[in-house]
Write a protein that holds these residues in place. Sequence first.
Motif, PDB file in Angstrom:
ATOM      1  N   THR A  76       0.846  -1.189   0.000  1.00  0.00           N
ATOM      2  CA  THR A  76       0.000   0.000   0.000  1.00  0.00           C
ATOM      3  C   THR A  76       0.885   1.244   0.000  1.00  0.00           C
ATOM      4  O   THR A  76       2.098   1.164   0.205  1.00  0.00           O
ATOM      5  N   LYS A  77       0.265   2.378  -0.193  1.00  0.00           N
ATOM      6  CA  LYS A  77       1.009   3.637  -0.158  1.00  0.00           C
ATOM      7  C   LYS A  77       1.662   3.840   1.214  1.00  0.00           C
ATOM      8  O   LYS A  77       2.812   4.265   1.312  1.00  0.00           O
ATOM      9  N   VAL A  78       0.935   3.504   2.269  1.00  0.00           N
ATOM     10  CA  VAL A  78       1.473   3.639   3.622  1.00  0.00           C
ATOM     11  C   VAL A  78       2.691   2.731   3.788  1.00  0.00           C
ATOM     12  O   VAL A  78       3.723   3.143   4.330  1.00  0.00           O
ATOM     13  N   ALA A  88      10.293   3.526   2.882  1.00  0.00           N
ATOM     14  CA  ALA A  88      11.248   4.587   2.565  1.00  0.00           C
ATOM     15  C   ALA A  88      11.848   5.177   3.839  1.00  0.00           C
ATOM     16  O   ALA A  88      13.056   5.445   3.900  1.00  0.00           O
ATOM     17  N   LEU A  89      11.027   5.364   4.872  1.00  0.00           N
ATOM     18  CA  LEU A  89      11.531   5.887   6.144  1.00  0.00           C
ATOM     19  C   LEU A  89      12.505   4.921   6.805  1.00  0.00           C
ATOM     20  O   LEU A  89      13.546   5.335   7.312  1.00  0.00           O
TER      21      LEU A  89
END
Length: 68
Positions: free
Chosen positions: A21-23, A29-30
């Motif tokens: 998902t986008k989340v 990435a974090l």
Amino acid sequence: MSFYDYQQHLPRLRQQGCSPTKVAQELSALTDRIDVIEKLVAEEISSYSSLSDGHLSIIANAPRPGCR
């Protein structure tokens, strides 16, 4: 599930037709950035290992304190 487990599990999920998902992409990435920062800090600290005199104090601080 740790970040490393996620990275290893992701190709299997994609083979099954699933995608993050986008989340999940944002969190991935974090965690990539956190991993890089941890490695940079470890390298910096190890560069001080040759010091024979003095003291090294390391303080961990959060830019945003935990809130309830």
